[in-house]
Design a protein around this motif. Structure first.
Motif, mmCIF file in Angstrom:
data_model
loop_
_atom_site.group_PDB
_atom_site.id
_atom_site.type_symbol
_atom_site.label_atom_id
_atom_site.label_comp_id
_atom_site.label_asym_id
_atom_site.label_seq_id
_atom_site.Cartn_x
_atom_site.Cartn_y
_atom_site.Cartn_z
ATOM 1 N N GLY A 34 0.835 -1.207 0.000
ATOM 2 C CA GLY A 34 0.000 0.000 0.000
ATOM 3 C C GLY A 34 0.868 1.254 0.000
ATOM 4 O O GLY A 34 0.551 2.244 -0.660
ATOM 5 N N TYR A 37 1.903 2.199 -3.554
ATOM 6 C CA TYR A 37 0.822 2.890 -4.277
ATOM 7 C C TYR A 37 0.606 4.284 -3.699
ATOM 8 O O TYR A 37 0.314 5.232 -4.419
ATOM 9 C CB TYR A 37 -0.476 2.072 -4.213
ATOM 10 N N ARG A 38 0.773 4.399 -2.377
ATOM 11 C CA ARG A 38 0.614 5.703 -1.743
ATOM 12 C C ARG A 38 1.680 6.684 -2.238
ATOM 13 O O ARG A 38 1.410 7.872 -2.436
ATOM 14 C CB ARG A 38 0.684 5.575 -0.216
ATOM 15 N N SER A 98 -6.441 4.958 -3.645
ATOM 16 C CA SER A 98 -7.462 4.019 -4.103
ATOM 17 C C SER A 98 -7.888 4.377 -5.536
ATOM 18 O O SER A 98 -8.207 3.495 -6.334
ATOM 19 C CB SER A 98 -8.629 4.060 -3.120
ATOM 20 N N ARG A 107 -0.262 -0.338 -11.705
ATOM 21 C CA ARG A 107 -0.168 -1.642 -11.040
ATOM 22 C C ARG A 107 1.018 -2.447 -11.571
ATOM 23 O O ARG A 107 1.739 -3.090 -10.811
ATOM 24 C CB ARG A 107 -1.456 -2.451 -11.212
ATOM 25 N N GLY A 127 -1.444 -6.268 1.113
ATOM 26 C CA GLY A 127 -2.018 -5.431 0.061
ATOM 27 C C GLY A 127 -3.449 -5.835 -0.238
ATOM 28 O O GLY A 127 -4.223 -6.142 0.680
ATOM 29 N N ARG A 128 -3.802 -5.822 -1.522
ATOM 30 C CA ARG A 128 -5.161 -6.165 -1.933
ATOM 31 C C ARG A 128 -5.186 -7.363 -2.884
ATOM 32 O O ARG A 128 -6.167 -8.082 -2.960
ATOM 33 C CB ARG A 128 -5.813 -4.975 -2.676
ATOM 34 N N ILE A 130 -2.324 -9.583 -3.355
ATOM 35 C CA ILE A 130 -1.071 -10.327 -3.182
ATOM 36 C C ILE A 130 -1.313 -11.825 -3.390
ATOM 37 O O ILE A 130 -0.626 -12.469 -4.183
ATOM 38 C CB ILE A 130 -0.418 -10.035 -1.810
ATOM 39 N N ARG A 178 -13.903 3.330 -0.412
ATOM 40 C CA ARG A 178 -12.629 2.746 -0.820
ATOM 41 C C ARG A 178 -12.768 1.225 -1.021
ATOM 42 O O ARG A 178 -12.261 0.671 -1.992
ATOM 43 C CB ARG A 178 -11.577 3.055 0.240
ATOM 44 N N ARG A 185 -12.863 -2.788 -9.055
ATOM 45 C CA ARG A 185 -12.074 -2.349 -10.201
ATOM 46 C C ARG A 185 -11.817 -3.542 -11.118
ATOM 47 O O ARG A 185 -11.879 -4.704 -10.690
ATOM 48 C CB ARG A 185 -10.768 -1.701 -9.751
HETATM 49 O O1 DC Z 1 -3.296 -0.707 2.471
HETATM 50 P P1 DC Z 1 -3.379 0.793 2.221
HETATM 51 O O2 DC Z 1 -4.524 1.450 2.950
HETATM 52 O O3 DC Z 1 -2.078 1.488 2.450
HETATM 53 O O4 DC Z 1 -3.705 0.939 0.640
HETATM 54 C C1 DC Z 1 -4.030 2.169 0.051
HETATM 55 C C2 DC Z 1 -4.710 1.940 -1.291
HETATM 56 O O5 DC Z 1 -3.789 1.336 -2.195
HETATM 57 C C3 DC Z 1 -5.912 1.019 -1.263
HETATM 58 O O6 DC Z 1 -7.121 1.728 -1.158
HETATM 59 C C4 DC Z 1 -5.849 0.262 -2.578
HETATM 60 C C5 DC Z 1 -4.425 0.410 -3.040
HETATM 61 N N1 DC Z 1 -3.679 -0.831 -3.030
HETATM 62 C C6 DC Z 1 -3.836 -1.688 -4.100
HETATM 63 O O7 DC Z 1 -4.610 -1.403 -5.006
HETATM 64 N N2 DC Z 1 -3.100 -2.834 -4.172
HETATM 65 C C7 DC Z 1 -2.249 -3.171 -3.205
HETATM 66 N N3 DC Z 1 -1.544 -4.299 -3.305
HETATM 67 C C8 DC Z 1 -2.092 -2.322 -2.076
HETATM 68 C C9 DC Z 1 -2.832 -1.157 -2.012
#
Ligand code: DC
Length: 222
Positions: A34, A37-38, A98, A107, A127-128, A130, A178, A185
Motif C-alpha cells: 500500500g 501505491y501511496r 485508491s 499496477r 495489500g489487496r 497479493i 474505498r 475495479r
Molecule cells: O493498504 P493501504 O490502505 O495502504 O492501501 C491504500 C490503497 O492502495 C488502497 O485503497 C488500494 C491500493 N492498493 C492496491 O490497489 N493494491 C495493493 N496491493 C495495495 C494497495
C-alpha cells in the motif's frame, strides 16, 4: 522461491500492524505494498495531477521512481530519491491512492517492484491482490477483514492519537467507498483467494490475531 506469506484485506483491517509484528517474530521482511501505491499517489498530488485523470496519471507514472530500502527493520519508501514515509499515511493520500491504483500501468510498475522484493527475501507482503495476483504461489495466504464500523473506529483512534482532528462518520463513509472501489475495479480487484485463510478481526485483540498468524506460518514452514 523462499517462504512467502500474502496478507490481503480491506482498508483498516489491521494488515500492516499485524504483518509487521509477525515479520519481526519470524524474521521475515515485511513488504507494505500500500505504501508503494501511496507514494505514487503522493507524486500525482504533488505534481498537480488529478488522481481521477487516467490519461495524465499514465503519462506521469513513469516519472515517479519508487524504491524501497530497509532501515532498522523498517520499510522506507523513496520517491525520486527522497524518503517520503512521513507523508504517506494521511486520509488525503489514502483516498487518492485508491483512485490511482485502478490504473493497470500503475499496477504493472508496482507489481514488478514487489516481485523483485519477494525474490530477494523470505517475506510477508500485505495489500489487496497479493494472494490472487502478485504471489499466487505463496505458502500461506491470509484474508484479514473486520466490520467496516470497527475499521473506521480503529482508523479514527489512530488519527486522533497522532493529533489529527477527524470525523468518525466521514472516515467510515470513506472506508466504504474505498472498499467498493478496491473490490470492483477491473484490474486485480480485492477478493479472497480460494486458498486463503479468512481471519475476521472484529472481535479479536491485536495480540490474538498476531498469535493466530504466527501459528499458521509455523505450520506452513514445517
Ligand atoms: O493498504 P493501504 O490502505 O495502504 O492501501 C491504500 C490503497 O492502495 C488502497 O485503497 C488500494 C491500493 N492498493 C492496491 O490497489 N493494491 C495493493 N496491493 C495495495 C494497495
Amino acid at each position: 522461491m523462499g517462504f512467502n506469506v500474502a496478507v490481503d484485506g480491506p482498508a483498516g483491517a489491521g494488515k500492516s500492524t499485524i504483518a509487521k509484528e509477525v515479520a519481526k517474530q519470524l524474521n521475515l521482511i515485511y513488504v507494505d505494498t500500500g505504501a508503494m501505491y501511496r507514494a505514487m499517489a503522493l507524486y500525482m498530488l504533488r505534481s498537480g495531477v488529478d488522481p481521477a485523470d487516467t490519461t495524465a496519471v499514465i503519462e506521469k507514472c513513469d516519472l515517479a521512481d519508487i524504491t524501497i530500502r530497509y532501515e532498522n527493520g523498517e520499510q522506507v519508501v523513496f520517491l525520486n530519491g527522497a524518503n517520503v514515509n512521513p507523508y504517506l499515511r494521511t486520509e488525503e493520500v489514502g483516498n487518492a491512492t485508491s483512485v490511482i491504483s485502478v490504473v493497470p500501468e500503475v499496477r504493472k510498475k508496482m507489481v514488478e517492484l514487489q516481485h523483485s522484493l519477494a525474490a530477494a527475501s523470505d517475506c510477508i507482503m500485505d495489500g489487496r491482490d497479493i494472494g490472487t495476483c502478485v504471489l499466487p504461489g505463496a505458502q500461506l495466504k491470509i484474508y484479514l477483514t473486520a466490520d467496516s464500523a470497527v475499521r473506521a473506529k480503529r482508523r479514527y483512534d489512530e488519527l486522533m492519537a497522532k493529533g489529527q482532528d477527524c470525523d468518525l462518520q466521514k472516515i467510515q463513509a470513506d472506508i466504504e467507498e474505498r472498499d467498493y472501489r478496491d473490490m470492483h475495479r477491473e484490474t486485480s480487484p480485492l477478493c479472497q483467494a480460494e486458498d486463503a485463510v479468512l481471519v475476521d478481526t472484529s472481535d479479536l485483540t491485536v495480540q490474538e490475531v498476531i498469535d493466530r498468524l504466527v501459528q499458521l506460518c509455523l505450520e506452513r514452514m514445517e
